[in-house]
Each structure stands twice: as C-alpha cells, then as structure tokens.
Design a protein around this motif. Structure first.
Motif, PDB file in Angstrom:
ATOM      1  N   GLU A 198       0.830  -1.212   0.000  1.00 41.06           N
ATOM      2  CA  GLU A 198       0.000   0.000   0.000  1.00 41.06           C
ATOM      3  C   GLU A 198       0.866   1.264   0.000  1.00 41.06           C
ATOM      4  O   GLU A 198       0.582   2.225  -0.731  1.00 41.06           O
ATOM      5  CB  GLU A 198      -0.931   0.013   1.222  1.00 41.06           C
ATOM      6  CG  GLU A 198      -1.988  -1.071   1.209  1.00 41.06           C
ATOM      7  CD  GLU A 198      -1.502  -2.393   1.814  1.00 41.06           C
ATOM      8  OE1 GLU A 198      -2.323  -3.309   1.966  1.00 41.06           O
ATOM      9  OE2 GLU A 198      -0.294  -2.494   2.133  1.00 41.06           O
ATOM     10  N   ARG A 199       1.932   1.253   0.813  1.00 38.41           N
ATOM     11  CA  ARG A 199       2.826   2.401   0.847  1.00 38.41           C
ATOM     12  C   ARG A 199       3.583   2.545  -0.464  1.00 38.41           C
ATOM     13  O   ARG A 199       3.860   3.665  -0.921  1.00 38.41           O
ATOM     14  CB  ARG A 199       3.812   2.251   2.017  1.00 38.41           C
ATOM     15  CG  ARG A 199       3.193   2.313   3.392  1.00 38.41           C
ATOM     16  CD  ARG A 199       2.886   3.735   3.826  1.00 38.41           C
ATOM     17  NE  ARG A 199       4.092   4.514   4.004  1.00 38.41           N
ATOM     18  CZ  ARG A 199       4.852   4.502   5.102  1.00 38.41           C
ATOM     19  NH1 ARG A 199       4.500   3.726   6.139  1.00 38.41           N
ATOM     20  NH2 ARG A 199       5.908   5.259   5.186  1.00 38.41           N
ATOM     21  N   MET A 200       3.910   1.430  -1.086  1.00 36.81           N
ATOM     22  CA  MET A 200       4.590   1.477  -2.374  1.00 36.81           C
ATOM     23  C   MET A 200       3.688   2.099  -3.438  1.00 36.81           C
ATOM     24  O   MET A 200       4.123   2.947  -4.225  1.00 36.81           O
ATOM     25  CB  MET A 200       5.019   0.076  -2.806  1.00 36.81           C
ATOM     26  CG  MET A 200       5.665   0.029  -4.178  1.00 36.81           C
ATOM     27  SD  MET A 200       6.126  -1.650  -4.650  1.00 36.81           S
ATOM     28  CE  MET A 200       6.537  -1.377  -6.379  1.00 36.81           C
ATOM     29  N   VAL A 201       2.428   1.664  -3.475  1.00 34.85           N
ATOM     30  CA  VAL A 201       1.484   2.224  -4.435  1.00 34.85           C
ATOM     31  C   VAL A 201       1.371   3.733  -4.241  1.00 34.85           C
ATOM     32  O   VAL A 201       1.407   4.508  -5.208  1.00 34.85           O
ATOM     33  CB  VAL A 201       0.099   1.554  -4.305  1.00 34.85           C
ATOM     34  CG1 VAL A 201      -0.926   2.276  -5.161  1.00 34.85           C
ATOM     35  CG2 VAL A 201       0.180   0.082  -4.699  1.00 34.85           C
ATOM     36  N   ALA A 202       1.259   4.172  -2.994  1.00 34.34           N
ATOM     37  CA  ALA A 202       1.129   5.603  -2.710  1.00 34.34           C
ATOM     38  C   ALA A 202       2.377   6.369  -3.123  1.00 34.34           C
ATOM     39  O   ALA A 202       2.301   7.459  -3.707  1.00 34.34           O
ATOM     40  CB  ALA A 202       0.839   5.813  -1.227  1.00 34.34           C
ATOM     41  N   ALA A 203       3.552   5.802  -2.844  1.00 34.02           N
ATOM     42  CA  ALA A 203       4.808   6.478  -3.177  1.00 34.02           C
ATOM     43  C   ALA A 203       4.995   6.603  -4.680  1.00 34.02           C
ATOM     44  O   ALA A 203       5.443   7.635  -5.189  1.00 34.02           O
ATOM     45  CB  ALA A 203       5.979   5.724  -2.553  1.00 34.02           C
ATOM     46  N   PHE A 204       4.635   5.541  -5.419  1.00 30.55           N
ATOM     47  CA  PHE A 204       4.874   5.524  -6.862  1.00 30.55           C
ATOM     48  C   PHE A 204       3.811   6.296  -7.644  1.00 30.55           C
ATOM     49  O   PHE A 204       4.090   6.781  -8.744  1.00 30.55           O
ATOM     50  CB  PHE A 204       4.941   4.085  -7.377  1.00 30.55           C
ATOM     51  CG  PHE A 204       6.297   3.457  -7.217  1.00 30.55           C
ATOM     52  CD1 PHE A 204       6.841   3.231  -5.971  1.00 30.55           C
ATOM     53  CD2 PHE A 204       7.040   3.097  -8.321  1.00 30.55           C
ATOM     54  CE1 PHE A 204       8.088   2.666  -5.820  1.00 30.55           C
ATOM     55  CE2 PHE A 204       8.299   2.521  -8.185  1.00 30.55           C
ATOM     56  CZ  PHE A 204       8.826   2.299  -6.924  1.00 30.55           C
ATOM     57  N   THR A 205       2.609   6.415  -7.098  1.00 31.32           N
ATOM     58  CA  THR A 205       1.531   7.048  -7.875  1.00 31.32           C
ATOM     59  C   THR A 205       1.234   8.470  -7.443  1.00 31.32           C
ATOM     60  O   THR A 205       0.794   9.282  -8.264  1.00 31.32           O
ATOM     61  CB  THR A 205       0.242   6.222  -7.797  1.00 31.32           C
ATOM     62  OG1 THR A 205      -0.160   6.099  -6.412  1.00 31.32           O
ATOM     63  CG2 THR A 205       0.450   4.831  -8.388  1.00 31.32           C
ATOM     64  N   THR A 206       1.445   8.800  -6.178  1.00 30.16           N
ATOM     65  CA  THR A 206       1.123  10.158  -5.704  1.00 30.16           C
ATOM     66  C   THR A 206       2.323  10.877  -5.117  1.00 30.16           C
ATOM     67  O   THR A 206       2.210  12.037  -4.715  1.00 30.16           O
ATOM     68  CB  THR A 206       0.012  10.116  -4.638  1.00 30.16           C
ATOM     69  OG1 THR A 206       0.515   9.487  -3.438  1.00 30.16           O
ATOM     70  CG2 THR A 206      -1.201   9.346  -5.130  1.00 30.16           C
ATOM     71  N   GLY A 207       3.470  10.182  -5.061  1.00 30.21           N
ATOM     72  CA  GLY A 207       4.648  10.810  -4.473  1.00 30.21           C
ATOM     73  C   GLY A 207       4.582  10.896  -2.971  1.00 30.21           C
ATOM     74  O   GLY A 207       5.298  11.696  -2.350  1.00 30.21           O
TER      75      GLY A 207
END
Length: 336
Positions: free
Chosen positions: A199-208
C-alpha cells in the motif's frame, strides 16, 4: 444534385477509411517531433524513422491495445515496465529494426492503450500478451520484458508455457517485490524484495507520498531522475510529448504486481535460452544472479555504472544494450 452529394459522400468515406488505416507514427500522433539531442546514427526527427508504425487490436475483454512496430524478419516483442510505453523504446526500435521485426506493446492503462478499470491483474496482462501474439499470427517470437514487463512474461509462461517463445530476455525485474516478514536478508536479496508495504509502495509511486528506503526502495526512481544520458533525454522527451498516463489507472495493477512471487515459474517453467540484464546501480543484482543460477544455460549481463547500469539501462545505453541483445539472439540454440 444527388450524384454530387453521393460523390462527396464517397470521397469523405474514402478519406475516413484512409485515416483509420494510416499507421505511420507521425500520422497517428498528429505531428512530427524533433529530438532535443542530435546523436549520430539515430533519428534527429521522428519522420527520419522510416517505417515506424503504431497499430492497435482489441482484446477478448474488449480493450483496445496499441503497439509500435518497425522492421521485418524474425519477431522480437518488447513488454514495457509499469507506467512505460513504446515511445520510450524509440532508440531501441530504430537500432533493432535493421535486423528484426520489432514490436512494443503498450499494456492496458499505459501509453496509447485504452484506460479501463478491469483486468488489472498480471494474469490478464499475460492473457493480453497471448492474444497479441495471436493477433500478429507469429508461430514463435523472442520476448523481452523490462521491469513489470518481465512479470507479464512470467505470467504468460505460467499460463501458456514456452512453446511459442524462441528466446527470452529479462531486464532488471525482482522475483518478488514484496518482502515477506519471515525472510532472511539473503532471501530478500535473492527475491529482490523492495517493499514491506504494498500500500505504501502504491502511494509512493503514484502520488509521491513520503516513504523511506526501509519501507519502499526508491533507488530506481532516483536513477530515473538523474537523466544522465542523451539517449534517455531524447526518448523521455518524446514520450512526455505524446503520452499522458493517468495515475488513477496506472495504480490499479500495482498492488497485484507488487505481491506476486515468481520464483516457482522461474525455477521450474523456463526452458528456453534466456538473457538477464542488470547493472551496478541497481539493487536487483542479487535477484538477477539468482535467476541466472536457476535457469540452465542462461546468460547474465551486469553493466557497470560507467555503462549506465541501472534500471533504465536499455534506454540510457541503447547502443551497448542492442549490441549485446543481437549477439545473444544470433547464438545457436543449445539443445534443451
């Protein structure tokens, strides 16, 4: 007046059909493009790349997928990584099209392909690849997957085997992005684990969204931002001009991508000549060495930092990459 109206209708229909079947890249994109860096041996303008086409087909679940193609001869199919597209392969396409019929498939929700809210699992992406080869009518092809594109190919192999694969090329893709909490550090490195929280990876890669290297390894993103190659500057400028990815749709596949472990497919189902590419800037080197160790007869290419050996090596150093790739493809097949 009726004949005049009919003639006008016929001319209009002919023009619309002509446009629908126009596949020249400049025509499809609607304008020419001048690359920012003039590099000897590569196109200065998009129109200099004679024969580059952009085509499309419809999948069995009614999604329009676009693909780039050039050249003739033995088929060589590239599957881009997450968020990537055929425009970024422009230099690779140009260099390889002199010897091969080269294709780059824009995955669903990426590049020029259609955005949809369904089928956003790697199993469906593997099916998309199968339907793409069916659409092309190829009996066998060389497949090259970079980053998530490699996982798409592993999904394809898991579902359909290797009978239609001549040779396989993998570029810097972890065996498992997700790091299991009960793994040793050696197991994590062999898998290439780069996040403890999808979940944190998705947030980091898609919203910075902010993160840290213990939760999400952002080394590849840092190497992307370096933009330290004129080849890479050209291909990225071209992609940014014409490709408008929507983070909403890009994010849909990322959780599934992060949580797959492909070790069983790699260890037991790959029985074709395989080349693995990585580099000293990449944190994936241990996992690529593991892949090399379990695929009999495979070849491992580890580029140095001076050779732009990072996650984007094929785009930052396309001359070296295509040279090594052609040398691998031209080798006689071992008995297997």
């Amino acid at each position: 007046m009726r004949p005049v109206i009919q003639l006008a209708s016929i001319i209009s229909l002919m023009l619309s059909v002509s446009y629908a079947f126009a596949t020249d890249a400049v025509t499809v994109l609607g304008e020419n493009f001048t690359f920012p860096n003039k590099i000897e041996g590569l196109p200065q303008k998009l129109s200099d790349f004679k024969g580059l086409q952009i085509n499309e087909f419809i999948t069995s679940d009614n999604v329009k997928l676009s693909y780039w193609e050039a050249g003739s001869g033995e088929p060589l199919i590239f599957i881009p990584g997450w968020g990537a597209n055929g425009a970024e392969y422009v230099n690779v396409l140009y260099l390889l099209s002199k010897q091969y019929h080269v294709y780059v498939l824009d995955p669903r929700n990426q590049g020029l392909s259609q955005n949809v809210e369904y089928g956003t699992r790697l199993s469906r992406y593997g099916m998309d690849l199968k339907e793409f080869t069916d659409h092309l009518g190829v009996k066998s092809a060389n497949l090259c997957g970079w980053s998530m594109g490699a996982s798409v190919i592993w999904s394809y192999i898991d579902l359909f085997g290797t009978k239609k694969i001549n040779k396989l090329i993998i570029i810097d893709e972890p065996v498992s992005i997700y790091t299991h909490s009960d793994w040793s550090e050696e197991q994590r490195q062999q898998a290439g684990g780069m996040t403890t929280s999808p979940e944190r990876m998705v947030a980091a890669f898609t919203t910075g969204a902010p993160s840290n290297n213990q939760v999400v390894d952002l080394a590849a993103m840092e190497r992307y931002k370096a933009m330290d190659s004129k080849y890479f500057q050209n291909s990225e400028a071209f992609a940014h001009k014409f490709i408008k990815n929507d983070p909403k749709y890009l994010s849909l596949v990322l959780f599934d991508h992060a949580t797959n472990d492909w070790s069983d497919v790699i260890r037991h189902k790959i029985n074709v000549p395989t080349a693995i590419f990585t580099g000293d800037y990449s944190h994936n080197v241990p996992s690529q060495k593991w892949i090399h160790s379990v695929i009999p007869g495979s070849e491992l290419f580890v580029y140095t930092k001076e050779e732009q050996g990072d996650h984007f090596l094929a785009f930052k150093n396309p001359l070296r990459f295509t040279y090594d790739l052609v040398a691998f493809l031209k080798k006689s097949d071992p008995v297997h």
